[in-house]
Motif scaffolding. Sequence first.
Motif, PDB file in Angstrom:
ATOM      1  N   ALA A 112      47.467  -3.245   6.378  1.00 53.45           N
ATOM      2  CA  ALA A 112      48.492  -3.416   5.485  1.00 53.45           C
ATOM      3  C   ALA A 112      49.840  -3.338   5.831  1.00 53.45           C
ATOM      4  O   ALA A 112      50.948  -3.889   5.356  1.00 53.45           O
ATOM      5  CB  ALA A 112      48.544  -2.270   4.056  1.00 53.45           C
ATOM      6  N   LEU A 113      50.046  -2.582   7.073  1.00 56.70           N
ATOM      7  CA  LEU A 113      51.509  -2.370   7.480  1.00 56.70           C
ATOM      8  C   LEU A 113      51.834  -3.139   8.811  1.00 56.70           C
ATOM      9  O   LEU A 113      52.580  -2.577   9.525  1.00 56.70           O
ATOM     10  CB  LEU A 113      51.877  -0.912   7.652  1.00 56.70           C
ATOM     11  CG  LEU A 113      51.783  -0.203   6.117  1.00 56.70           C
ATOM     12  CD1 LEU A 113      51.979   1.313   6.249  1.00 56.70           C
ATOM     13  CD2 LEU A 113      52.780  -0.800   5.080  1.00 56.70           C
ATOM     14  N   THR A 114      50.916  -3.894   9.181  1.00 56.10           N
ATOM     15  CA  THR A 114      50.939  -4.611  10.612  1.00 56.10           C
ATOM     16  C   THR A 114      52.306  -5.368  10.733  1.00 56.10           C
ATOM     17  O   THR A 114      52.716  -5.569  11.742  1.00 56.10           O
ATOM     18  CB  THR A 114      49.809  -5.756  10.739  1.00 56.10           C
ATOM     19  OG1 THR A 114      49.410  -6.525   9.755  1.00 56.10           O
ATOM     20  CG2 THR A 114      48.544  -4.803  11.118  1.00 56.10           C
ATOM     21  N   ALA A 115      52.841  -5.753   9.466  1.00 57.86           N
ATOM     22  CA  ALA A 115      54.127  -6.540   9.504  1.00 57.86           C
ATOM     23  C   ALA A 115      55.371  -5.480  10.041  1.00 57.86           C
ATOM     24  O   ALA A 115      56.283  -6.113  10.671  1.00 57.86           O
ATOM     25  CB  ALA A 115      54.447  -7.179   8.163  1.00 57.86           C
ATOM     26  N   PHE A 116      55.028  -4.451   9.814  1.00 53.52           N
ATOM     27  CA  PHE A 116      56.062  -3.146  10.483  1.00 53.52           C
ATOM     28  C   PHE A 116      55.621  -2.877  11.693  1.00 53.52           C
ATOM     29  O   PHE A 116      56.213  -1.885  12.360  1.00 53.52           O
ATOM     30  CB  PHE A 116      55.902  -2.131   9.621  1.00 53.52           C
ATOM     31  CG  PHE A 116      56.625  -2.302   8.251  1.00 53.52           C
ATOM     32  CD1 PHE A 116      57.726  -2.246   7.922  1.00 53.52           C
ATOM     33  CD2 PHE A 116      55.739  -2.513   7.058  1.00 53.52           C
ATOM     34  CE1 PHE A 116      58.664  -2.347   6.639  1.00 53.52           C
ATOM     35  CE2 PHE A 116      56.191  -2.817   5.916  1.00 53.52           C
ATOM     36  CZ  PHE A 116      57.808  -2.871   5.675  1.00 53.52           C
ATOM     37  N   GLY A 117      54.434  -3.296  12.606  1.00 60.34           N
ATOM     38  CA  GLY A 117      54.007  -2.925  13.808  1.00 60.34           C
ATOM     39  C   GLY A 117      53.229  -1.418  13.712  1.00 60.34           C
ATOM     40  O   GLY A 117      53.006  -0.888  14.570  1.00 60.34           O
ATOM     41  N   VAL A 118      52.802  -1.361  12.330  1.00 58.51           N
ATOM     42  CA  VAL A 118      52.026  -0.083  12.107  1.00 58.51           C
ATOM     43  C   VAL A 118      50.537  -0.299  12.340  1.00 58.51           C
ATOM     44  O   VAL A 118      50.016  -1.189  11.537  1.00 58.51           O
ATOM     45  CB  VAL A 118      52.564   0.623  10.846  1.00 58.51           C
ATOM     46  CG1 VAL A 118      51.689   2.076  10.593  1.00 58.51           C
ATOM     47  CG2 VAL A 118      53.981   0.983  10.874  1.00 58.51           C
ATOM     48  N   SER A 119      49.889   0.568  13.187  1.00 59.33           N
ATOM     49  CA  SER A 119      48.477   0.402  13.082  1.00 59.33           C
ATOM     50  C   SER A 119      47.610   1.398  12.232  1.00 59.33           C
ATOM     51  O   SER A 119      48.245   2.367  11.754  1.00 59.33           O
ATOM     52  CB  SER A 119      47.994   0.523  14.249  1.00 59.33           C
ATOM     53  OG  SER A 119      47.862   1.934  14.763  1.00 59.33           O
ATOM     54  N   LEU A 120      46.183   1.030  12.081  1.00 56.11           N
ATOM     55  CA  LEU A 120      45.495   2.092  11.170  1.00 56.11           C
ATOM     56  C   LEU A 120      45.708   3.578  11.842  1.00 56.11           C
ATOM     57  O   LEU A 120      45.778   4.567  11.146  1.00 56.11           O
ATOM     58  CB  LEU A 120      44.103   1.626  11.187  1.00 56.11           C
ATOM     59  CG  LEU A 120      43.076   2.417  10.609  1.00 56.11           C
ATOM     60  CD1 LEU A 120      43.349   2.819   8.940  1.00 56.11           C
ATOM     61  CD2 LEU A 120      41.514   1.792  10.826  1.00 56.11           C
ATOM     62  N   GLU A 121      45.607   3.627  13.102  1.00 60.18           N
ATOM     63  CA  GLU A 121      45.669   4.998  13.838  1.00 60.18           C
ATOM     64  C   GLU A 121      46.719   5.728  13.553  1.00 60.18           C
ATOM     65  O   GLU A 121      47.118   6.689  13.470  1.00 60.18           O
ATOM     66  CB  GLU A 121      45.390   4.592  15.110  1.00 60.18           C
ATOM     67  CG  GLU A 121      44.049   4.422  15.838  1.00 60.18           C
ATOM     68  CD  GLU A 121      42.953   5.428  15.116  1.00 60.18           C
ATOM     69  OE1 GLU A 121      43.312   6.652  15.379  1.00 60.18           O
ATOM     70  OE2 GLU A 121      42.059   5.071  14.562  1.00 60.18           O
ATOM     71  N   ASP A 122      48.016   4.859  13.512  1.00 61.17           N
ATOM     72  CA  ASP A 122      49.323   5.297  13.198  1.00 61.17           C
ATOM     73  C   ASP A 122      49.516   6.169  11.756  1.00 61.17           C
ATOM     74  O   ASP A 122      49.715   7.191  11.603  1.00 61.17           O
ATOM     75  CB  ASP A 122      50.572   4.204  12.997  1.00 61.17           C
ATOM     76  CG  ASP A 122      50.738   3.776  14.560  1.00 61.17           C
ATOM     77  OD1 ASP A 122      50.405   4.400  15.507  1.00 61.17           O
ATOM     78  OD2 ASP A 122      51.178   2.619  14.439  1.00 61.17           O
TER      79      ASP A 122
END
Length: 126
Positions: free
Chosen positions: A48-58
Amino acid sequence: MPEPLLTVWYNTRCPVCDAGINRQKRQLVEAVKVGRIEFRDINFEPEALTAFGVSLEDIRRRLHATDAGGRLLVGADVAIAVWRITPGEGWLASLFGNAIALPLTRFAYDRFADVLYAWNRRKGRW
């Protein structure tokens, strides 16, 4: 329905995180009903937040949220934003989110989040 003021992404596989969000949901029932705030389980939308460069682990490590302006909030900043719109909890946002306290709030949140993340990993929750 208008865009939520805040969309909070959290991890239901962490029992501490899940309990905290459930508490907030109970405090914010009306805001959730009218769409002012939305709580979303990242495990159902891991990208969901990959556009922000945020991973599931983050997101497993720290709360993340997007505000109505499309800005990303992380960690303590999410907690402060939620307190601001929670009836009776604005004082927490003022206390922990002011210019003097905010660096310490962020530091304390991050250290707690690190410990919680490691505990959940040891327990095999992900």
